[in-house]
Write a protein that holds these residues in place. Structure first.
Motif, PDB file in Angstrom:
ATOM      1  N   LEU A 111      33.319  20.941  51.606  1.00  0.00           N
ATOM      2  CA  LEU A 111      34.461  21.492  51.051  1.00  0.00           C
ATOM      3  C   LEU A 111      34.206  23.271  51.038  1.00  0.00           C
ATOM      4  CD1 LEU A 111      34.345  18.392  48.121  1.00  0.00           C
ATOM      5  CD2 LEU A 111      36.318  19.122  49.618  1.00  0.00           C
ATOM      6  N   LEU A 112      32.802  23.627  50.749  1.00  0.00           N
ATOM      7  CA  LEU A 112      33.120  25.145  51.111  1.00  0.00           C
ATOM      8  C   LEU A 112      33.328  25.977  51.532  1.00  0.00           C
ATOM      9  CD1 LEU A 112      32.309  26.954  48.572  1.00  0.00           C
ATOM     10  CD2 LEU A 112      29.568  26.923  49.905  1.00  0.00           C
ATOM     11  N   THR A 113      32.740  25.398  53.257  1.00  0.00           N
ATOM     12  CA  THR A 113      32.817  25.075  54.358  1.00  0.00           C
ATOM     13  C   THR A 113      34.868  25.944  55.019  1.00  0.00           C
ATOM     14  OG1 THR A 113      30.793  25.098  55.526  1.00  0.00           O
ATOM     15  CG2 THR A 113      32.526  25.232  56.728  1.00  0.00           C
ATOM     16  N   GLU A 114      35.163  24.229  54.197  1.00  0.00           N
ATOM     17  CA  GLU A 114      36.659  24.092  54.362  1.00  0.00           C
ATOM     18  C   GLU A 114      37.121  25.672  53.952  1.00  0.00           C
ATOM     19  OE1 GLU A 114      38.431  22.495  56.804  1.00  0.00           O
ATOM     20  OE2 GLU A 114      37.066  22.123  57.883  1.00  0.00           O
ATOM     21  N   ALA A 115      37.267  25.716  52.756  1.00  0.00           N
ATOM     22  CA  ALA A 115      37.251  26.788  51.771  1.00  0.00           C
ATOM     23  C   ALA A 115      37.496  27.904  52.070  1.00  0.00           C
ATOM     24  CB  ALA A 115      36.871  26.064  50.047  1.00  0.00           C
ATOM     25  N   HIS A 116      36.265  28.297  52.211  1.00  0.00           N
ATOM     26  CA  HIS A 116      35.963  29.560  53.738  1.00  0.00           C
ATOM     27  C   HIS A 116      36.888  29.716  55.190  1.00  0.00           C
ATOM     28  CE1 HIS A 116      31.139  30.037  52.268  1.00  0.00           C
ATOM     29  NE2 HIS A 116      32.728  30.208  51.003  1.00  0.00           N
ATOM     30  N   ALA A 117      37.062  28.501  55.208  1.00  0.00           N
ATOM     31  CA  ALA A 117      38.176  28.963  56.560  1.00  0.00           C
ATOM     32  C   ALA A 117      39.552  29.445  56.130  1.00  0.00           C
ATOM     33  CB  ALA A 117      37.699  27.872  57.420  1.00  0.00           C
ATOM     34  N   ALA A 118      40.103  28.331  54.662  1.00  0.00           N
ATOM     35  CA  ALA A 118      41.873  28.301  54.439  1.00  0.00           C
ATOM     36  C   ALA A 118      41.223  29.702  54.192  1.00  0.00           C
ATOM     37  CB  ALA A 118      41.994  28.048  53.329  1.00  0.00           C
ATOM     38  N   MET A 119      40.266  30.357  53.564  1.00  0.00           N
ATOM     39  CA  MET A 119      40.559  31.888  52.443  1.00  0.00           C
ATOM     40  C   MET A 119      40.719  33.006  53.834  1.00  0.00           C
ATOM     41  SD  MET A 119      38.596  31.469  49.477  1.00  0.00           S
ATOM     42  CE  MET A 119      36.590  31.918  49.850  1.00  0.00           C
ATOM     43  N   THR A 120      39.776  32.669  54.887  1.00  0.00           N
ATOM     44  CA  THR A 120      39.792  33.483  56.291  1.00  0.00           C
ATOM     45  C   THR A 120      41.368  33.356  56.263  1.00  0.00           C
ATOM     46  OG1 THR A 120      37.006  32.917  56.038  1.00  0.00           O
ATOM     47  CG2 THR A 120      38.912  34.246  58.148  1.00  0.00           C
ATOM     48  N   GLY A 121      41.399  32.653  56.544  1.00  0.00           N
ATOM     49  CA  GLY A 121      42.916  32.338  57.296  1.00  0.00           C
ATOM     50  C   GLY A 121      44.267  32.708  56.665  1.00  0.00           C
ATOM     51  N   ARG A 122      44.261  32.920  55.249  1.00  0.00           N
ATOM     52  CA  ARG A 122      44.445  33.183  54.284  1.00  0.00           C
ATOM     53  C   ARG A 122      44.774  35.145  54.449  1.00  0.00           C
ATOM     54  NH1 ARG A 122      45.868  29.935  48.313  1.00  0.00           N
ATOM     55  NH2 ARG A 122      46.074  27.648  49.994  1.00  0.00           N
ATOM     56  N   GLY A 123      43.506  35.528  54.861  1.00  0.00           N
ATOM     57  CA  GLY A 123      43.442  37.231  55.074  1.00  0.00           C
ATOM     58  C   GLY A 123      42.316  37.351  54.400  1.00  0.00           C
ATOM     59  N   PHE A 124      41.276  37.147  54.133  1.00  0.00           N
ATOM     60  CA  PHE A 124      41.089  37.603  52.589  1.00  0.00           C
ATOM     61  C   PHE A 124      39.753  37.625  53.818  1.00  0.00           C
ATOM     62  CE2 PHE A 124      42.895  34.538  49.311  1.00  0.00           C
ATOM     63  CZ  PHE A 124      43.545  36.080  48.979  1.00  0.00           C
ATOM     64  N   GLU A 125      38.529  38.713  53.423  1.00  0.00           N
ATOM     65  CA  GLU A 125      37.734  39.102  53.860  1.00  0.00           C
ATOM     66  C   GLU A 125      35.784  38.481  52.998  1.00  0.00           C
ATOM     67  OE1 GLU A 125      38.855  42.837  55.870  1.00  0.00           O
ATOM     68  OE2 GLU A 125      39.729  42.581  54.468  1.00  0.00           O
ATOM     69  N   THR A 126      36.160  39.285  52.115  1.00  0.00           N
ATOM     70  CA  THR A 126      35.086  38.375  50.812  1.00  0.00           C
ATOM     71  C   THR A 126      35.116  36.599  50.117  1.00  0.00           C
ATOM     72  OG1 THR A 126      34.429  41.049  50.830  1.00  0.00           O
ATOM     73  CG2 THR A 126      33.816  38.831  49.220  1.00  0.00           C
ATOM     74  N   SER A 127      34.237  36.415  49.324  1.00  0.00           N
ATOM     75  CA  SER A 127      34.711  34.951  48.650  1.00  0.00           C
ATOM     76  C   SER A 127      33.944  35.084  47.500  1.00  0.00           C
ATOM     77  CB  SER A 127      34.164  33.850  49.340  1.00  0.00           C
ATOM     78  OG  SER A 127      34.231  33.015  48.707  1.00  0.00           O
ATOM     79  N   ALA A 128      34.250  35.336  46.337  1.00  0.00           N
ATOM     80  CA  ALA A 128      33.839  35.590  45.061  1.00  0.00           C
ATOM     81  C   ALA A 128      33.631  33.990  44.247  1.00  0.00           C
ATOM     82  CB  ALA A 128      34.113  37.031  43.702  1.00  0.00           C
TER      83      ALA A 128
END
Length: 172
Positions: A111-128
Motif C-alpha cells: 500500500l505504501l509503495t503504491e501511495a508513493h507512486a501515486a503521490m509522485t504522479g501528483r507532483g509531490f517530491e517528499t512524503s510526510a
C-alpha cells in the motif's frame, strides 16, 4: 493474492472495519482503552461516507483487496501543515491500516509503495506522515521504508491523555 486498487464507495464498511480494528490493535496500551472501546465501525463508516463524497476532496485512497475483500487501506494527499526549510511539494500519508491478523505479510508495504507512486504522479517530491511516539512498531515500519523523524512534534489528546506524535519524512 492481494492486489491494490483505488478505493470505491462500496469499500467503505470494510475499510472502516480495518481502520477501527487496526486502531484497537495498534494503539492498545498507548491510547486510553476507553477511547478504543468506544470506536465503532458504524460511526467510522458514517464519517468516511461523508468525507468520501465531499466535493473537492484532494485525498487519494487505495485499498488492498484479498479473498475476503479489503484488508488494508492507505489515504494520502497534500501535506496538511508547513514543513519548514522544505521547498519541494510535500505530500502526506494521512493513514495506513492493515487488518491486524495480516500485519507483517507485506500488505502495508505494498500500500505504501503504491501511495508513493501515486503521490509522485501528483507532483509531490517528499512524503510526510505523523506517527504516535509510543507506536514503536509503526515507527520501525516507516523507518524500513526510508522515513526519518524530522524533529517536528505535535500533541493529540484522547480522553484527557496527551500523546505526542512525531513527523517523519522521506524523498519520493
Amino acid at each position: 493474492m492481494v492486489r491494490v486498487r483505488e478505493m470505491e464507495e462500496a469499500d467503505i464498511e470494510a475499510v472502516s472495519a480495518v481502520r477501527v480494528r487496526g486502531w484497537q490493535a495498534a494503539y492498545a496500551g498507548i491510547v486510553p482503552q476507553g477511547h478504543l472501546d468506544a470506536m465503532t465501525v458504524e460511526d467510522d463508516a458514517d464519517r468516511r461516507r461523508q468525507w468520501f463524497r465531499h466535493p473537492g476532496r484532494e485525498s487519494g485512497d487505495l485499498v488492498a483487496v484479498g479473498d475476503r475483500g479489503p484488508v488494508g487501506w492507505v489515504c494520502f494527499g497534500p501535506s496538511r501543515g508547513e514543513v519548514s526549510g522544505v521547498t519541494e511539494r510535500v505530500g502526506e500519508v494521512y493513514a495506513l491500516y492493515v487488518a491486524p491478523d495480516l500485519i507483517g505479510t507485506g500488505i502495508g508495504r505494498g500500500l505504501l509503495t503504491e501511495a508513493h507512486a501515486a503521490m509522485t504522479g501528483r507532483g509531490f517530491e517528499t512524503s510526510a506522515l505523523w506517527v504516535l511516539q509510543d507506536n514503536l512498531r509503526a515507527r520501525r515500519f516507516y523507518e524500513r521504508a526510508g522515513y526519518r523523524a524530522d524533529g517536528a512534534t505535535q500533541d493529540d489528546v484522547y480522553d484527557d491523555v496527551t500523546l505526542s506524535e512525531l513527523r517523519y519524512r522521506r524523498a519520493l
